[in-house]
Design a protein around this motif. Structure first.
Motif, PDB file in Angstrom:
ATOM      1  N   VAL A 259     -46.937   8.788 -64.328  1.00 59.02           N
ATOM      2  CA  VAL A 259     -47.981   8.922 -63.342  1.00 59.02           C
ATOM      3  C   VAL A 259     -47.994   7.514 -62.800  1.00 59.02           C
ATOM      4  O   VAL A 259     -48.155   6.481 -63.473  1.00 59.02           O
ATOM      5  CB  VAL A 259     -49.512   8.972 -63.655  1.00 59.02           C
ATOM      6  N   HIS A 260     -47.746   7.321 -61.264  1.00 60.09           N
ATOM      7  CA  HIS A 260     -47.635   6.002 -60.656  1.00 60.09           C
ATOM      8  C   HIS A 260     -49.084   5.542 -60.293  1.00 60.09           C
ATOM      9  O   HIS A 260     -49.378   6.003 -58.813  1.00 60.09           O
ATOM     10  CB  HIS A 260     -46.569   6.172 -59.487  1.00 60.09           C
ATOM     11  N   TYR A 261     -49.945   4.993 -61.065  1.00 60.67           N
ATOM     12  CA  TYR A 261     -51.296   4.709 -60.836  1.00 60.67           C
ATOM     13  C   TYR A 261     -51.816   3.772 -60.359  1.00 60.67           C
ATOM     14  O   TYR A 261     -52.708   3.766 -59.694  1.00 60.67           O
ATOM     15  CB  TYR A 261     -52.046   5.278 -62.061  1.00 60.67           C
ATOM     16  N   GLU A 262     -50.963   2.740 -60.141  1.00 60.92           N
ATOM     17  CA  GLU A 262     -51.087   1.545 -59.643  1.00 60.92           C
ATOM     18  C   GLU A 262     -49.952   0.632 -58.862  1.00 60.92           C
ATOM     19  O   GLU A 262     -48.702   1.376 -59.500  1.00 60.92           O
ATOM     20  CB  GLU A 262     -51.723   0.487 -60.556  1.00 60.92           C
ATOM     21  N   THR A 263     -50.008  -0.360 -58.296  1.00 62.39           N
ATOM     22  CA  THR A 263     -48.904  -0.696 -57.549  1.00 62.39           C
ATOM     23  C   THR A 263     -47.490  -0.834 -58.427  1.00 62.39           C
ATOM     24  O   THR A 263     -46.471  -0.401 -57.936  1.00 62.39           O
ATOM     25  CB  THR A 263     -49.206  -2.092 -56.990  1.00 62.39           C
ATOM     26  N   SER A 264     -47.700  -1.372 -59.458  1.00 60.77           N
ATOM     27  CA  SER A 264     -46.548  -1.471 -60.428  1.00 60.77           C
ATOM     28  C   SER A 264     -46.484  -1.057 -61.789  1.00 60.77           C
ATOM     29  O   SER A 264     -45.837  -1.503 -62.576  1.00 60.77           O
ATOM     30  CB  SER A 264     -46.225  -3.223 -60.465  1.00 60.77           C
ATOM     31  N   ALA A 265     -47.622  -0.150 -62.164  1.00 60.33           N
ATOM     32  CA  ALA A 265     -48.076   0.593 -63.336  1.00 60.33           C
ATOM     33  C   ALA A 265     -47.617   1.867 -63.401  1.00 60.33           C
ATOM     34  O   ALA A 265     -48.044   2.706 -62.324  1.00 60.33           O
ATOM     35  CB  ALA A 265     -49.471   0.090 -63.768  1.00 60.33           C
ATOM     36  N   PHE A 266     -47.039   2.315 -64.437  1.00 63.38           N
ATOM     37  CA  PHE A 266     -46.616   3.710 -64.624  1.00 63.38           C
ATOM     38  C   PHE A 266     -47.069   4.080 -65.977  1.00 63.38           C
ATOM     39  O   PHE A 266     -46.774   3.431 -66.946  1.00 63.38           O
ATOM     40  CB  PHE A 266     -45.192   3.740 -64.279  1.00 63.38           C
ATOM     41  N   ALA A 267     -47.584   5.634 -66.363  1.00 61.70           N
ATOM     42  CA  ALA A 267     -48.108   5.782 -67.610  1.00 61.70           C
ATOM     43  C   ALA A 267     -48.059   7.223 -67.563  1.00 61.70           C
ATOM     44  O   ALA A 267     -48.107   7.947 -66.548  1.00 61.70           O
ATOM     45  CB  ALA A 267     -49.652   5.587 -67.751  1.00 61.70           C
ATOM     46  N   ARG A 268     -47.956   7.510 -68.761  1.00 61.42           N
ATOM     47  CA  ARG A 268     -47.867   8.954 -69.289  1.00 61.42           C
ATOM     48  C   ARG A 268     -49.462   9.464 -69.121  1.00 61.42           C
ATOM     49  O   ARG A 268     -50.214   8.353 -69.300  1.00 61.42           O
ATOM     50  CB  ARG A 268     -47.328   9.483 -70.649  1.00 61.42           C
ATOM     51  N   PRO A 269     -49.700  10.606 -68.938  1.00 61.40           N
ATOM     52  CA  PRO A 269     -51.037  10.617 -68.650  1.00 61.40           C
ATOM     53  C   PRO A 269     -52.084  10.547 -69.926  1.00 61.40           C
ATOM     54  O   PRO A 269     -51.497  10.922 -71.062  1.00 61.40           O
ATOM     55  CB  PRO A 269     -51.257  12.456 -68.392  1.00 61.40           C
ATOM     56  N   GLY A 270     -53.006   9.718 -69.832  1.00 64.43           N
ATOM     57  CA  GLY A 270     -53.918   9.249 -70.641  1.00 64.43           C
ATOM     58  C   GLY A 270     -53.630   7.985 -71.267  1.00 64.43           C
ATOM     59  O   GLY A 270     -54.388   7.444 -72.200  1.00 64.43           O
ATOM     60  N   TYR A 271     -52.586   7.409 -70.734  1.00 61.71           N
ATOM     61  CA  TYR A 271     -52.405   6.037 -71.373  1.00 61.71           C
ATOM     62  C   TYR A 271     -52.280   4.938 -70.284  1.00 61.71           C
ATOM     63  O   TYR A 271     -51.592   4.004 -70.625  1.00 61.71           O
ATOM     64  CB  TYR A 271     -50.730   6.254 -71.914  1.00 61.71           C
ATOM     65  N   GLN A 272     -53.031   5.243 -69.304  1.00 60.30           N
ATOM     66  CA  GLN A 272     -53.215   4.011 -68.436  1.00 60.30           C
ATOM     67  C   GLN A 272     -53.935   2.844 -69.001  1.00 60.30           C
ATOM     68  O   GLN A 272     -54.608   3.051 -70.065  1.00 60.30           O
ATOM     69  CB  GLN A 272     -54.122   4.433 -67.095  1.00 60.30           C
ATOM     70  N   CYS A 273     -53.669   1.578 -68.609  1.00 62.23           N
ATOM     71  CA  CYS A 273     -54.536   0.569 -69.163  1.00 62.23           C
ATOM     72  C   CYS A 273     -55.865   0.485 -68.687  1.00 62.23           C
ATOM     73  O   CYS A 273     -55.905   0.096 -67.678  1.00 62.23           O
ATOM     74  CB  CYS A 273     -53.412  -0.973 -68.508  1.00 62.23           C
ATOM     75  N   ARG A 274     -56.670   0.755 -69.860  1.00 66.19           N
ATOM     76  CA  ARG A 274     -58.079   0.610 -69.432  1.00 66.19           C
ATOM     77  C   ARG A 274     -58.558  -0.772 -69.040  1.00 66.19           C
ATOM     78  O   ARG A 274     -59.457  -0.786 -67.918  1.00 66.19           O
ATOM     79  CB  ARG A 274     -58.816   1.138 -70.645  1.00 66.19           C
ATOM     80  N   HIS A 275     -58.027  -1.723 -69.490  1.00 65.00           N
ATOM     81  CA  HIS A 275     -58.504  -3.158 -69.197  1.00 65.00           C
ATOM     82  C   HIS A 275     -58.115  -3.433 -67.692  1.00 65.00           C
ATOM     83  O   HIS A 275     -58.934  -3.808 -66.705  1.00 65.00           O
ATOM     84  CB  HIS A 275     -57.598  -4.147 -70.062  1.00 65.00           C
ATOM     85  N   ASN A 276     -57.010  -3.090 -67.222  1.00 68.94           N
ATOM     86  CA  ASN A 276     -56.540  -3.261 -65.796  1.00 68.94           C
ATOM     87  C   ASN A 276     -57.302  -2.502 -64.907  1.00 68.94           C
ATOM     88  O   ASN A 276     -57.513  -2.731 -63.885  1.00 68.94           O
ATOM     89  CB  ASN A 276     -55.090  -3.211 -65.672  1.00 68.94           C
ATOM     90  N   LEU A 277     -57.377  -1.314 -65.264  1.00 69.02           N
ATOM     91  CA  LEU A 277     -58.291  -0.138 -64.465  1.00 69.02           C
ATOM     92  C   LEU A 277     -59.892  -0.949 -64.108  1.00 69.02           C
ATOM     93  O   LEU A 277     -60.175  -0.543 -63.051  1.00 69.02           O
ATOM     94  CB  LEU A 277     -58.374   1.145 -65.325  1.00 69.02           C
ATOM     95  N   ASN A 278     -60.283  -1.398 -65.183  1.00 75.42           N
ATOM     96  CA  ASN A 278     -61.596  -2.249 -64.910  1.00 75.42           C
ATOM     97  C   ASN A 278     -61.408  -3.234 -63.812  1.00 75.42           C
ATOM     98  O   ASN A 278     -62.138  -3.360 -63.254  1.00 75.42           O
ATOM     99  CB  ASN A 278     -62.095  -2.602 -66.389  1.00 75.42           C
ATOM    100  N   TYR A 279     -60.301  -4.107 -63.876  1.00 78.58           N
ATOM    101  CA  TYR A 279     -59.952  -4.951 -62.900  1.00 78.58           C
ATOM    102  C   TYR A 279     -60.286  -4.077 -61.385  1.00 78.58           C
ATOM    103  O   TYR A 279     -60.772  -4.769 -60.543  1.00 78.58           O
ATOM    104  CB  TYR A 279     -58.789  -5.619 -63.001  1.00 78.58           C
ATOM    105  N   TRP A 280     -59.215  -3.244 -61.448  1.00 79.97           N
ATOM    106  CA  TRP A 280     -58.915  -2.634 -60.051  1.00 79.97           C
ATOM    107  C   TRP A 280     -60.125  -1.765 -59.452  1.00 79.97           C
ATOM    108  O   TRP A 280     -60.304  -1.587 -58.360  1.00 79.97           O
ATOM    109  CB  TRP A 280     -57.409  -1.764 -60.380  1.00 79.97           C
ATOM    110  N   THR A 281     -60.919  -1.499 -60.476  1.00 75.50           N
ATOM    111  CA  THR A 281     -62.292  -0.789 -60.169  1.00 75.50           C
ATOM    112  C   THR A 281     -63.566  -1.817 -59.728  1.00 75.50           C
ATOM    113  O   THR A 281     -64.621  -1.385 -59.689  1.00 75.50           O
ATOM    114  CB  THR A 281     -62.625   0.451 -60.807  1.00 75.50           C
ATOM    115  N   PHE A 282     -63.100  -3.253 -59.922  1.00 72.42           N
ATOM    116  CA  PHE A 282     -64.224  -4.357 -59.646  1.00 72.42           C
ATOM    117  C   PHE A 282     -65.008  -4.285 -60.720  1.00 72.42           C
ATOM    118  O   PHE A 282     -66.353  -4.591 -60.318  1.00 72.42           O
ATOM    119  CB  PHE A 282     -64.780  -3.895 -58.037  1.00 72.42           C
ATOM    120  N   GLY A 283     -64.647  -4.042 -61.759  1.00 78.81           N
ATOM    121  CA  GLY A 283     -65.602  -4.281 -63.103  1.00 78.81           C
ATOM    122  C   GLY A 283     -65.834  -5.700 -63.165  1.00 78.81           C
ATOM    123  O   GLY A 283     -64.836  -6.589 -62.626  1.00 78.81           O
TER     124      GLY A 283
END
Length: 410
Positions: A259-283
């Motif tokens: 899954v191409h879930y962020e500009t330069s990040a790709f993950a198998r379903p369920g393996y997204q980087c949670r830390h970076n997701l918190n950045y990108w959702t303005f945590g």
């Protein structure tokens, strides 16, 4: 993420209060909290690197640095009191230069001072060099449950051009070790390398895929200011060639089930980087360590204010200033006029977009403030707008900087 200069602190009020000359805000509670820990040392500074990293010297004292990190954390506790930490990211530099014992001491100190969620993600950046890879078991025992390996390339000629200290054989061995000790791991790959062909970029990707990594970061080499490459630019592929590389990489990874879930990040379903997701959702994230940046939502007399912080950059100065009780070099409030841009600069990196309700939850501002510009961008084919999702189109992702510019404060 760079800090925006501002000395004036503009508080963001809680629900029911009113912004001067505006509508009520709905900022009811702080967002999720992450912890970033910076380790500034590396074996050798890479010529493309613009991070706060410094070549390790014999006189560096890891015990003193870990003790300073703990003191820095203790000084910050009042600003995050009672909040649970969802992720920890230890970056650098090369944090894998730390010994397993030092990392164990550091993470134990964090656990004693901050409540971590039971499923908290704990990521460590690591160099594929033989010495660091030999510590992977100790890092896992210390509590690291996700490893990020800076591979960059499997081509020895390109690794040498990038100034990397590992070779292809060490990269492969490090990945095998990572797979042994970590279910969750990331491989960093770069493309658009000096004199790299499309075929060579795809060969790197195929080698990476042969290890079935749960997560891949694939990004183009750029010449950043104040780096050796900026002063003495290497011969890079033409822009069209780099665009072809990007297209081919994205297509291949999609075909492989990533899954191409962020500009330069790709993950198998369920393996997204949670830390970076918190950045990108303005945590929120507390940053400790030399040069670390942080973004915190802090209570004040009017409710809350969004604050950005930066620790002292030079390691020696950082140690001295923490000892003096002054770990923060710069702190400033993010004004209400800046918050829409700050939020969108992060959230629009997410290919799947964000729930419109998140804008108000993270900024305390009504989406109506930017609705006009969002609708204009949608008419131009840069965004898709739906009641439950705002997302960049493929065109919007390719011209993300131009898209974001329209939300800069007047």
């Amino acid at each position: 993420m760079s800090s925006r200069s501002s000395s004036r602190i503009i508080p963001i009020a809680v629900a029911g209060s009113t912004r001067a000359g505006g509508s009520p805000l709905h900022f009811t509670s702080p967002p999720p909290l992450s912890l970033y820990i910076h380790v500034p040392w590396c074996v050798r500074k890479c010529p493309y690197c613009d991070f706060n990293s410094h070549e390790a010297r014999a006189e560096n004292d890891e015990a003193a640095y870990v003790a300073t990190l703990v003191a820095d954390l203790e000084s910050a506790l009042p600003s995050v009191w009672g909040r649970k930490v969802s992720t920890i990211f230890i970056g650098g530099g090369t944090p894998s230069l730390l010994s397993g014992e030092a990392l164990h001491e550091l993470l134990n100190a964090v656990r004693m001072r901050l409540p971590l969620l039971p499923e908290a993600e704990v990521t460590l950046e690591a160099n594929p060099g033989t010495a660091e890879a030999g510590k992977f078991a100790a890092f896992r025992a210390a509590g690291v449950n996700r490893l990020s390996l800076g591979i960059q390339s499997f081509n020895d000629r390109h690794l040498e051009a990038l100034g990397r200290i590992h070779d292809s054989a060490e990269a492969r061995a490090a990945i095998e070790l990572a797979k042994t000790h970590f279910e969750r791991f990331n491989l960093d790959l770069m493309y658009g390398l000096p004199q790299q062909s499309l075929a060579e970029a795809m060969a790197d990707l195929e080698t990476a895929l042969s290890f079935a990594p749960p997560h891949l970061s694939c990004y183009q080499l750029t010449l950043e200011p104040n780096t050796l490459f900026a002063a003495r630019p290497p011969q890079l592929p033409e822009g069209d060639t780099c665009a072809d590389m990007q297209d081919a990489i994205e297509a291949r990874l999609a075909a492989a089930g990533y899954v191409h879930y962020e500009t330069s990040a790709f993950a198998r379903p369920g393996y997204q980087c949670r830390h970076n997701l918190n950045y990108w959702t303005f945590g929120d994230y507390l940053g400790i360590g030399a040069g670390a940046h942080g973004k915190l939502t802090l209570p004040d007399h009017s409710g809350f204010s969004v604050q950005r912080q930066m620790r002292w950059k030079q390691p020696k100065q950082y140690l001295e200033q923490v000892a003096a009780g002054q770990p923060v070099q710069e702190q400033h409030g993010v004004g209400a006029d800046e918050l829409p841009f700050e939020f969108l600069m992060n959230a629009l990196r997410l290919n799947q977009g964000f729930d419109p309700a998140l804008f108000e939850q993270r900024t305390g501002l009504p989406l109506l403030l930017v609705r006009g510009e969002l609708e204009k961008a949608a008419r131009e084919g840069l965004l898709t707008l739906a009641p439950d999702c705002i997302a960049p189109t493929e065109r919007g992702r390719r011209f993300l900087n131009a898209l974001l510019e329209r939300f800069l404060p007047g």
